[in-house]
Write an enzyme that holds these catalytic residues in place. Structure first.
Site, short mmCIF file in Angstrom:
data_model
loop_
_atom_site.label_atom_id
_atom_site.label_comp_id
_atom_site.label_asym_id
_atom_site.label_seq_id
_atom_site.Cartn_x
_atom_site.Cartn_y
_atom_site.Cartn_z
N GLU A 52 8.37 -10.01 -17.42
CA GLU A 52 7.08 -9.43 -17.09
C GLU A 52 6.82 -8.18 -17.92
OE1 GLU A 52 4.64 -7.52 -13.25
OE2 GLU A 52 6.53 -8.60 -12.93
N GLU A 80 7.46 6.23 -15.39
CA GLU A 80 8.51 7.10 -14.87
C GLU A 80 9.71 6.28 -14.39
OE1 GLU A 80 4.79 9.22 -15.14
OE2 GLU A 80 5.29 7.32 -14.14
N GLY A 131 4.43 0.89 -3.58
CA GLY A 131 4.29 1.00 -5.03
C GLY A 131 5.45 0.39 -5.78
N PRO A 147 0.79 -1.23 0.00
CA PRO A 147 0.00 0.00 0.00
C PRO A 147 0.83 1.28 0.00
CG PRO A 147 -0.96 -1.61 1.49
CD PRO A 147 0.33 -2.20 1.02
N GLN A 174 -10.44 13.88 -44.78
CA GLN A 174 -8.98 13.91 -44.73
C GLN A 174 -8.47 13.81 -43.29
OE1 GLN A 174 -6.49 17.56 -45.47
NE2 GLN A 174 -5.96 16.45 -47.36
N ARG A 202 -19.42 4.06 -40.83
CA ARG A 202 -20.14 5.15 -40.18
C ARG A 202 -20.20 6.36 -41.12
NH1 ARG A 202 -23.91 7.14 -36.67
NH2 ARG A 202 -23.17 9.02 -35.61
N GLY A 220 5.95 -1.56 -12.81
CA GLY A 220 6.86 -0.43 -12.75
C GLY A 220 6.31 0.70 -13.58
#
Length: 384
Positions: free
Chosen positions: A247, A372, A136, A133, A284, A273, A369
């Site tokens: 990871e 930053e 981080g 908590p 364009q 659409r 991670g």
């Protein structure tokens, strides 16, 4: 753009993953969303297909033949899961791509025989307890402690934002065993969630990825034995740094596959659409925007494929993994934000996939991670 890193075996595997997802997963997505998690039937079905054992040797029930590890199969699986949604790629990735290497490479023979066979079948669901908590991304300063008491270790502390945390049977927990050593005093333990002293908080109410089971957990005088220590004592931080590149590459692969799927759907939407008497794709501004997004996706794909190839050959550096993670998450969020804009008001409706994808993607700039932190790693490598 033609991709050349996959051969016929990889593409055959891709088709088997797609067939599995169409048959066993896509009909149940609404249920997963409502339950805020994947049910055990999903895990058993994925295990039966061999998708949970790509990192696990055959002798323990996995798919890994002796000397035949090929991360490209992991990447194919991750791409196909992410094209369905990010939550699916995240949950399966944590179990099969991120936690599994800890259980294969750092464990004793007794631990491998105990944990790996049910892990490969989906009977034993895995999670990893790093984030806390108040800590981080700063893993070196985690506060969960493990104190030796005879042949046991007594664990106290808490973890948060744990993917698969609510339903996991086994959590690889990082705990401080030698506080005076700081980062060099962290160890890893295999904590079975049935142990007395293990407690779950609620399933966390996230902005996106509703299909994913994310939880807080706490340990109060929880006892584990020396047989539950994963790897040598006080080497946990080094081990986490060793496995974080995979990871982060997993994140990068999922980020771009997710974005490309929604971008393809948005291009099709622009063809169909109509506004002011013509498809919006003929304007364009829309053409230029989609041209930019496709180009950015292709360029990013080339770098990620290069990283996948390097990792399959054992050459991926932590810095290149950091580059892939932060850049792909940035590109993913840019692409999806523009895709929402192309959809107009419909892009803000949860019934449209683009809106859910946009919400699901935001956390990718934070987890594994923060971006930053990734830039700090890259900057340090420059000698700054």
């Amino acid at each position: 753009m033609e991709r050349t890193i996959y051969d016929a075996d990889h593409e055959s595997f891709r088709e088997s993953v797609r067939e599995f997802l169409a048959r066993e997963v896509e009909p149940h997505l609404e249920k997963y969303e409502q339950n805020h998690g994947l049910d055990r039937e999903f895990w058993r079905a994925a295990g039966a297909q061999g998708f949970l054992g790509l990192e696990i040797p055959e002798q323990y029930g996995g798919q890994l033949e002796p000397g035949a590890g090929d991360y490209r199969f992991n990447a194919v699986l991750t791409e196909e899961l992410a094209r369905v949604n990010m939550a699916l790629a995240s949950c399966v990735g944590i179990h099969a791509d991120i936690v599994a290497p800890y259980l294969v490479h750092l464990t004793t023979e007794e631990q491998r025989e105990r944990w790996l066979p049910p892990y490969a079948t989906g009977e034993l669901l895995g999670a990893i307890g790093m984030t806390e908590p108040s800590v981080g991304s700063d893993l070196a300063n985690l506060r969960t402690t493990a104190v030796q008491d005879g042949d046991s270790w007594v664990i106290n502390g808490s973890k948060t934002f744990i993917t698969n945390g609510f339903s996991a049977d086994l959590v690889v927990v990082a705990a401080r065993t030698s506080p005076e050593k700081k980062a060099k005093g962290i160890s890893l333990f295999g904590v079975e969630t049935a142990n007395p002293g293990f407690a779950l908080g609620r399933k966390l109410d996230k902005v996106g990825q509703d299909e994913s089971d994310t939880a807080e957990m706490s340990f109060t005088d929880l006892r584990v034995s020396n047989d539950d220590l994963i790897g040598p004592l006080d080497t946990g931080f080094v081990s986490m740094m060793q496995f974080l590149p995979q990871e982060r590459l997993n994140c990068a692969v999922a980020n771009l596959a997710h974005a490309r799927q929604i971008l393809d759907e948005t291009i099709q939407y622009a063809k169909e659409r109509e506004a002011f008497g013509q498809p919006i794709g003929r304007f364009q501004n829309t053409q230029f925007l989609l041209a930019e997004l496709v180009t950015k996706a292709d360029v990013t794909q080339a770098f990620i494929d290069q990283c996948v190839t390097a990792h399959a050959a054992g050459r991926l550096t932590p810095v290149d993994a950091a580059k892939a993670k932060w850049w792909s998450s940035q590109v993913q969020n840019e692409i999806l934000d523009h895709c929402v804009q192309v959809h107009g008001g419909y892009g803000y409706m949860n019934e449209y996939r683009v809106a859910r994808a946009w919400r699901d993607a935001r956390v990718t700039k934070i987890w594994a991670g923060s971006n930053e932190i990734m830039k700090m790693l890259i900057g340090r490598d420059l000698g700054l």
